[in-house]
Design a protein around this motif. Structure first.
Motif, PDB file in Angstrom:
ATOM      1  N   ILE A 119      70.233  85.815  37.563  1.00  0.00           N
ATOM      2  CA  ILE A 119      70.906  86.807  37.854  1.00  0.00           C
ATOM      3  C   ILE A 119      70.400  88.090  37.577  1.00  0.00           C
ATOM      4  O   ILE A 119      69.994  88.199  36.282  1.00  0.00           O
ATOM      5  CB  ILE A 119      72.637  86.599  37.288  1.00  0.00           C
ATOM      6  N   LEU A 120      70.331  89.118  38.276  1.00  0.00           N
ATOM      7  CA  LEU A 120      69.502  90.170  38.050  1.00  0.00           C
ATOM      8  C   LEU A 120      70.438  91.204  37.342  1.00  0.00           C
ATOM      9  O   LEU A 120      69.818  92.031  36.479  1.00  0.00           O
ATOM     10  CB  LEU A 120      69.034  90.934  39.396  1.00  0.00           C
ATOM     11  N   CYS A 121      71.713  91.285  37.624  1.00  0.00           N
ATOM     12  CA  CYS A 121      72.639  92.412  36.785  1.00  0.00           C
ATOM     13  C   CYS A 121      73.608  91.519  36.214  1.00  0.00           C
ATOM     14  O   CYS A 121      74.200  90.801  36.695  1.00  0.00           O
ATOM     15  CB  CYS A 121      73.052  93.447  38.036  1.00  0.00           C
ATOM     16  N   TYR A 122      73.953  92.238  34.952  1.00  0.00           N
ATOM     17  CA  TYR A 122      74.881  91.305  34.235  1.00  0.00           C
ATOM     18  C   TYR A 122      76.147  91.434  35.001  1.00  0.00           C
ATOM     19  O   TYR A 122      76.805  92.234  35.745  1.00  0.00           O
ATOM     20  CB  TYR A 122      75.265  92.035  32.759  1.00  0.00           C
ATOM     21  N   GLY A 123      76.939  90.267  34.894  1.00  0.00           N
ATOM     22  CA  GLY A 123      78.168  89.928  35.431  1.00  0.00           C
ATOM     23  C   GLY A 123      77.979  89.951  37.059  1.00  0.00           C
ATOM     24  O   GLY A 123      79.328  89.273  37.542  1.00  0.00           O
ATOM     25  N   ASP A 124      76.988  89.663  37.691  1.00  0.00           N
ATOM     26  CA  ASP A 124      76.972  89.298  38.939  1.00  0.00           C
ATOM     27  C   ASP A 124      76.998  87.739  39.130  1.00  0.00           C
ATOM     28  O   ASP A 124      76.991  87.091  38.412  1.00  0.00           O
ATOM     29  CB  ASP A 124      75.686  89.820  39.726  1.00  0.00           C
ATOM     30  N   SER A 125      76.966  87.454  40.473  1.00  0.00           N
ATOM     31  CA  SER A 125      77.128  85.997  40.797  1.00  0.00           C
ATOM     32  C   SER A 125      76.110  85.671  41.906  1.00  0.00           C
ATOM     33  O   SER A 125      76.381  85.262  42.887  1.00  0.00           O
ATOM     34  CB  SER A 125      78.479  85.461  41.150  1.00  0.00           C
ATOM     35  N   THR A 126      74.834  86.039  41.494  1.00  0.00           N
ATOM     36  CA  THR A 126      73.725  85.872  42.632  1.00  0.00           C
ATOM     37  C   THR A 126      72.718  84.913  42.162  1.00  0.00           C
ATOM     38  O   THR A 126      71.426  84.656  42.605  1.00  0.00           O
ATOM     39  CB  THR A 126      72.979  87.404  42.797  1.00  0.00           C
ATOM     40  N   GLY A 127      73.011  84.013  41.287  1.00  0.00           N
ATOM     41  CA  GLY A 127      72.084  82.904  40.706  1.00  0.00           C
ATOM     42  C   GLY A 127      72.066  81.818  41.835  1.00  0.00           C
ATOM     43  O   GLY A 127      72.996  81.547  42.505  1.00  0.00           O
ATOM     44  N   SER A 128      70.876  80.994  41.693  1.00  0.00           N
ATOM     45  CA  SER A 128      70.900  79.788  42.418  1.00  0.00           C
ATOM     46  C   SER A 128      70.045  78.801  41.655  1.00  0.00           C
ATOM     47  O   SER A 128      69.198  79.147  41.220  1.00  0.00           O
ATOM     48  CB  SER A 128      70.359  80.158  43.914  1.00  0.00           C
ATOM     49  N   ILE A 129      70.181  77.572  42.330  1.00  0.00           N
ATOM     50  CA  ILE A 129      69.279  76.285  41.737  1.00  0.00           C
ATOM     51  C   ILE A 129      68.915  75.574  42.956  1.00  0.00           C
ATOM     52  O   ILE A 129      69.631  74.984  43.907  1.00  0.00           O
ATOM     53  CB  ILE A 129      70.160  75.726  40.727  1.00  0.00           C
ATOM     54  N   ILE A 130      67.745  75.250  42.925  1.00  0.00           N
ATOM     55  CA  ILE A 130      66.907  74.313  44.049  1.00  0.00           C
ATOM     56  C   ILE A 130      66.356  73.119  43.077  1.00  0.00           C
ATOM     57  O   ILE A 130      65.565  73.282  41.993  1.00  0.00           O
ATOM     58  CB  ILE A 130      66.003  74.760  44.772  1.00  0.00           C
ATOM     59  N   LEU A 131      66.604  71.878  43.327  1.00  0.00           N
ATOM     60  CA  LEU A 131      66.039  70.753  42.533  1.00  0.00           C
ATOM     61  C   LEU A 131      64.999  70.162  43.350  1.00  0.00           C
ATOM     62  O   LEU A 131      65.198  69.563  44.465  1.00  0.00           O
ATOM     63  CB  LEU A 131      67.092  69.768  42.059  1.00  0.00           C
ATOM     64  N   ASN A 132      63.616  69.967  42.771  1.00  0.00           N
ATOM     65  CA  ASN A 132      62.573  69.170  43.237  1.00  0.00           C
ATOM     66  C   ASN A 132      62.475  67.935  42.658  1.00  0.00           C
ATOM     67  O   ASN A 132      62.030  68.070  41.568  1.00  0.00           O
ATOM     68  CB  ASN A 132      61.251  70.306  43.186  1.00  0.00           C
ATOM     69  N   ALA A 133      62.694  66.853  43.231  1.00  0.00           N
ATOM     70  CA  ALA A 133      62.722  65.511  42.673  1.00  0.00           C
ATOM     71  C   ALA A 133      61.484  64.899  42.882  1.00  0.00           C
ATOM     72  O   ALA A 133      60.723  64.926  44.090  1.00  0.00           O
ATOM     73  CB  ALA A 133      63.771  64.541  42.963  1.00  0.00           C
ATOM     74  N   THR A 134      60.738  64.219  42.121  1.00  0.00           N
ATOM     75  CA  THR A 134      59.402  63.212  42.209  1.00  0.00           C
ATOM     76  C   THR A 134      59.613  62.115  41.429  1.00  0.00           C
ATOM     77  O   THR A 134      60.316  61.686  40.552  1.00  0.00           O
ATOM     78  CB  THR A 134      58.292  64.220  41.693  1.00  0.00           C
ATOM     79  N   GLY A 135      58.670  60.989  41.977  1.00  0.00           N
ATOM     80  CA  GLY A 135      58.988  59.663  41.311  1.00  0.00           C
ATOM     81  C   GLY A 135      60.039  58.740  41.754  1.00  0.00           C
ATOM     82  O   GLY A 135      60.701  59.367  42.709  1.00  0.00           O
ATOM     83  N   GLY A 136      60.140  57.881  40.985  1.00  0.00           N
ATOM     84  CA  GLY A 136      61.274  57.115  41.540  1.00  0.00           C
ATOM     85  C   GLY A 136      61.171  56.484  42.696  1.00  0.00           C
ATOM     86  O   GLY A 136      59.891  56.197  43.217  1.00  0.00           O
ATOM     87  N   THR A 137      62.144  56.428  43.722  1.00  0.00           N
ATOM     88  CA  THR A 137      62.164  55.783  45.205  1.00  0.00           C
ATOM     89  C   THR A 137      62.725  56.670  45.990  1.00  0.00           C
ATOM     90  O   THR A 137      63.939  56.717  45.989  1.00  0.00           O
ATOM     91  CB  THR A 137      62.479  54.427  44.974  1.00  0.00           C
TER      92      THR A 137
END
Length: 219
Positions: A119-137
């Motif tokens: 988040i760029l500014c305190y108190g905002d809700s602009t965050g995000s998450i992307i997961l990159n998985a490897t291994g397993g099947t």
């Protein structure tokens, strides 16, 4: 007498001094060749011990005995770890034997690389998450417990990744935010009417926002 015979038909003719003869045929048999069929089950997930080796011997002369490299003496062995070699000596009741080896594999470890937009500014809700998985099947299934991974506020977020073999990885990732803009004002009022001796000074607090700062005054 004759020895060291291979399997087959042998005819004996005996002739005496008067040229009288006697003929007999003898058949030397042998068992079928000792052969081995096998069915391998590899470990499902990295580090699991659910591998299995199923042997099906044929030929030779039963019963058979088994001596595995892990000390087992059963026909089949289970609870095997992946990326491991298992050898077995199979011997029939006449001492004929087969010495063979089997390799149990496993998938590579299931790993996740989170890509976090903080988040760029305190108190905002602009965050995000992307997961990159490897291994397993692959393919993989991502479970955030119903959380939308866009427009996130700062905090810790739990997730579960499951691959197509049912291997599971539980972990968490944190979304950070910048420090709140914090400052104090030091000012001086005008002592005499009409003077221009007042001033205002802005003192930024330590770990306040993200420097450098720009200041815009109205008035």
């Amino acid at each position: 007498d004759i020895d060291s015979l291979a399997a087959g038909s042998y005819t004996l003719v005996i002739t005496d001094n008067n040229l009288c003869t006697d003929t007999n045929t003898y058949i030397i048999n042998e068992p079928l060749a000792l052969v081995l069929g096998s069915d391998l089950t590899d470990a499902t997930c990295f580090g699991d011990n659910d591998g299995f080796i199923d042997l099906t011997p044929a030929g030779g002369v039963a019963p058979y005995t088994y001596q595995w490299s892990n000390g087992a003496t059963s026909q089949d062995i289970s609870q095997l770890f992946g990326d491991s070699l298992y050898s077995c000596l199979i011997t029939d009741s006449f001492g004929c034997f087969i010495d063979t080896s089997f390799y149990i594999t496993q998938p590579s470890a299931l790993l996740v690389n989170p890509i976090v937009s903080n988040i760029l500014c305190y108190g905002d809700s602009t965050g995000s998450i992307i997961l990159n998985a490897t291994g397993g099947t692959s393919p993989y299934y991502f479970d955030w417990g119903g959380t939308d991974t866009n427009n996130l506020i700062a905090g810790m977020y739990q997730y579960t990744v499951t691959d197509s073999n049912g291997c599971v990885l539980n972990d968490s990732v944190e979304v950070f935010q910048q420090d709140e803009i914090s400052y104090t004002l030091n000012y001086k009022n005008i002592q005499c009417f009409g003077d221009s001796t007042g001033f205002i000074e802005v003192n930024m607090q330590l770990n306040s926002g993200t420097p450098p700062y720009q200041f815009f005054w109205n008035g």
